[in-house]
Design a protein around this motif. Structure first.
Motif, PDB file in Angstrom:
ATOM      1  N   VAL A 192      13.812 -24.306  -0.254  1.00  0.00           N
ATOM      2  CA  VAL A 192      12.863 -24.907   0.691  1.00  0.00           C
ATOM      3  C   VAL A 192      12.015 -25.947  -0.023  1.00  0.00           C
ATOM      4  CG1 VAL A 192      10.896 -24.459   2.212  1.00  0.00           C
ATOM      5  CG2 VAL A 192      12.808 -22.847   2.142  1.00  0.00           C
ATOM      6  N   GLN A 193      11.573 -25.607  -1.230  1.00  0.00           N
ATOM      7  CA  GLN A 193      10.775 -26.563  -2.020  1.00  0.00           C
ATOM      8  C   GLN A 193      11.546 -27.863  -2.226  1.00  0.00           C
ATOM      9  OE1 GLN A 193       7.751 -25.740  -2.541  1.00  0.00           O
ATOM     10  NE2 GLN A 193       7.445 -23.875  -3.727  1.00  0.00           N
ATOM     11  N   SER A 194      12.818 -27.738  -2.574  1.00  0.00           N
ATOM     12  CA  SER A 194      13.632 -28.924  -2.843  1.00  0.00           C
ATOM     13  C   SER A 194      13.783 -29.794  -1.591  1.00  0.00           C
ATOM     14  CB  SER A 194      15.018 -28.518  -3.355  1.00  0.00           C
ATOM     15  OG  SER A 194      14.915 -27.807  -4.564  1.00  0.00           O
ATOM     16  N   LEU A 195      14.056 -29.163  -0.465  1.00  0.00           N
ATOM     17  CA  LEU A 195      14.232 -29.904   0.783  1.00  0.00           C
ATOM     18  C   LEU A 195      12.932 -30.589   1.206  1.00  0.00           C
ATOM     19  CD1 LEU A 195      16.439 -27.350   2.754  1.00  0.00           C
ATOM     20  CD2 LEU A 195      17.098 -29.695   2.165  1.00  0.00           C
ATOM     21  N   MET A 196      11.804 -29.894   1.073  1.00  0.00           N
ATOM     22  CA  MET A 196      10.528 -30.479   1.459  1.00  0.00           C
ATOM     23  C   MET A 196      10.124 -31.627   0.542  1.00  0.00           C
ATOM     24  SD  MET A 196       9.501 -29.071   4.244  1.00  0.00           S
ATOM     25  CE  MET A 196       7.809 -29.628   4.291  1.00  0.00           C
ATOM     26  N   LEU A 197      10.359 -31.468  -0.740  1.00  0.00           N
ATOM     27  CA  LEU A 197      10.033 -32.552  -1.674  1.00  0.00           C
ATOM     28  C   LEU A 197      10.916 -33.771  -1.430  1.00  0.00           C
ATOM     29  CD1 LEU A 197       9.398 -30.603  -5.003  1.00  0.00           C
ATOM     30  CD2 LEU A 197       7.723 -31.691  -3.500  1.00  0.00           C
ATOM     31  N   GLU A 198      12.157 -33.540  -1.078  1.00  0.00           N
ATOM     32  CA  GLU A 198      13.042 -34.645  -0.741  1.00  0.00           C
ATOM     33  C   GLU A 198      12.512 -35.418   0.469  1.00  0.00           C
ATOM     34  OE1 GLU A 198      17.728 -35.400   0.515  1.00  0.00           O
ATOM     35  OE2 GLU A 198      17.117 -33.460  -0.318  1.00  0.00           O
TER      36      GLU A 198
END
Length: 563
Positions: free
Chosen positions: A544-550
């Motif tokens: 989730v962190q990766s998707l949101m940061l993207e």
């Protein structure tokens, strides 16, 4: 008697018959139309038949005047404003049916008739009639048309309608000096303020012109909920049956008894329309039911309650719940000013930690009460307990939302509470002009993210890219919830309904933004949900962190998020 005289007599008799039939249909339509306001709010079987009869009479009336226009002009003295009044009432009829069925196809049909009145200038010459009541009918038509356009949305049409209505209000005030002139000026002021408040972020095309986008739920490619070690066939699916949308936030922008928060929540609980506008000549009450949506899902029925009294609110909930099927979920959305407990209270209970205000609440009166007495015009968590015999989702957009964080599950039914933060940074505290942040994220996560990041305009091409990414992120969150072994089973049960599941995953999106945005550091700025969502499995999950940061990189706002 000559043949010619005989034909003339027959012709006159035919004309009289046409006038009599038209007069009968006109009077019958007025009678049925006026009766709509007396229909009960509850009990679909009680009002649906009445609407069917009303639709039938208006259909016959509309077609009859089309087929016999020349005779009616000559023998009845039919005027264009009278035709406009019929079309306007048909538009109102469709809007009223939309409010009772919550199917957006009827909004499209209301728009088509309202638009016909305008495009054919049915009300163009009412000023020459020298009748104030006709001018009032014209202004009311414009106000109703604007409401429909707001809900569709038809922003370009709204701008033109406001200009035209402003002109007609000036004409009305100048000619008649009526006592209601200030009321009409207030209507114009309200709609202008509403449009401004709802334009926090503008999607623009390559020429920097605003693009109207819908924020209703896209039901295409909706997945089926399947939890780990479970399947929908192994459990009874729950569906959202009734939604109660309450608006009582002090001085929040409103138009036609729709506050900004109510307006947004209303659309968050509706799927994107799949039908285009119908032809003006069509008045088929079943047309909006012929929907070929891929998931074939109905919008949940909604009650819109603007500043209800406590007794009205409880009455609506109890009557609405009474009509539900066993597998139906109740959703209660409260957007209201908070009522804090009078002092530090060491007792524990559903009436000890405050609640939200309802109509007639006055803070000064509350402070004068003895500490052991409770506020009469406050909706406490305890007032909701009898209704938790049904599966329920509670959403509270209020500074006192935490009063509902200890709602007990006395009857073992699924219960989820999504609660707004207690406070916001000074930049975001004036919710009277912008609406609540929790509601904004539930309405449109991307609009909300842009707003808290200071993005006022976004190109349509970038908007579409980011919307796809948001949808991908929410779908991923959904899968994490379904496959978590630590999650409360209430969440799993609600994931079968696309509206409830979408609200849950959008709330997770909201939680992530509030936790990681540099401008919202501090416990008072954090939303809360009950039961708690698993940290490792969902909220702080690395994927989730990766998707949101993207997503923040796409919007060029990565620097605002500290991880």
């Amino acid at each position: 008697m000559s043949l010619e005289e005989g034909r003339q007599i027959v012709g006159e008799q035919d004309q009289q018959a046409i006038v009599r039939e038209f007069t009968y249909l006109l009077e019958k339509s007025k009678q049925l139309f006026n009766g709509i306001r007396d229909l009960p709010q509850f009990g679909q079987k009680q009002w649906q038949g009445y609407f069917a009869r009303t639709f039938d009479v208006f259909t016959r009336l509309w077609r009859f005047q089309q087929q016999n226009r020349q005779t009616l002009d000559a023998c009845f003295g039919l005027k264009r404003w009278q035709i406009g009044e019929i079309a306007s009432k048909i538009g109102q009829l469709y809007y009223q049916y939309y409010m009772r069925t919550c199917e957006t196809g009827y909004l499209q049909e209301a728009f088509s008739f309202y638009q016909a009145v305008r495009s054919r200038s049915y009300y163009a010459n009412v000023l020459k009639e020298d009748r104030a009541d006709l001018m009032v009918k014209k202004l009311r038509y414009y106000a109703r048309f604007i409401v429909v356009c707001l809900l569709l949305p038809k922003l370009d049409v709204i701008v033109d309608l406001i200009k035209e209505m402003s002109k007609y209000v000036e004409e009305y005030v100048k000619k008649y000096e009526s006592a209601d002139k200030d009321d009409w000026k207030l209507v114009l002021q309200e709609v202008s303020s509403f449009l401004e408040a709802n334009s926090l972020v503008t999607v623009v095309d390559v020429n920097s012109m605003p693009v109207a986008v819908t924020h209703r739920l896209d039901t295409s490619n909706q997945p089926t909920a399947t939890a780990a070690g479970d399947s929908p066939t192994k459990r009874k699916s729950l569906i959202l049956g009734e939604a109660f949308i309450v608006g009582n936030t002090t001085e929040q922008v409103k138009f036609s008894e729709l506050t900004l928060d109510m307006f947004r929540m209303l659309q968050a609980l509706e799927r994107k329309p799949t039908q285009g506008c119908i032809d003006e000549n069509s008045l088929d009450k079943n047309s909006a039911n012929e929907d070929d949506s891929p998931v074939n899902v109905r919008n949940p029925h909604k009650f819109l309650l603007y500043k209800p009294t406590l007794l009205q609110l409880v009455n609506f909930i109890s009557n609405g719940v009474k009509e539900l099927h066993n597998q139906s979920v109740v959703l209660l959305y409260l957007s209201a000013s908070g009522v804090e407990a009078q002092k530090a209270n060491y007792e524990d209970g559903p009436y000890c930690h405050g609640g939200v205000s309802v109509k007639d609440f006055k803070h000064d009166d509350f402070t004068k009460k003895p500490p052991q007495l409770k506020e009469t015009h406050c909706f406490y968590p305890g007032d909701l307990l009898p209704f938790t015999r049904r599966p329920m989702m509670l959403i509270v957009e209020s500074g006192a939302s935490q009063a509902f964080s200890s709602m007990p599950r006395l009857f073992g039914q699924p219960l989820i509470c999504l609660l707004a933060p207690r406070n916001f940074p000074s930049t975001f505290q004036d919710t009277s002009r912008t609406g609540g942040l929790l509601t904004l994220f539930l309405y449109s996560p991307l609009i909300a993210l842009c707003y808290v990041c200071g993005i006022a305009d976004i190109r349509f091409s970038l908007w579409e890219q980011c919307q796809k990414h948001v949808k991908k992120t929410l779908l991923h969150v959904r899968n994490l919830i379904l496959h978590s072994k630590e999650i409360d089973h209430s969440y799993i049960k609600f994931m079968d309904d696309m509206f409830l599941s979408e609200l849950i995953v959008r709330f997770v999106f909201f939680m992530w933004v509030m936790r990681n945005h540099a401008g919202f550091k501090g416990p008072d700025f954090q939303p809360r949900c009950v039961p708690l969502l698993p940290e490792d499995d969902v909220i702080s999950n690395s994927s989730v962190q990766s998707l949101m940061l993207e997503l923040t990189l796409k919007l060029d706002v990565r620097s605002l998020f500290s991880l």
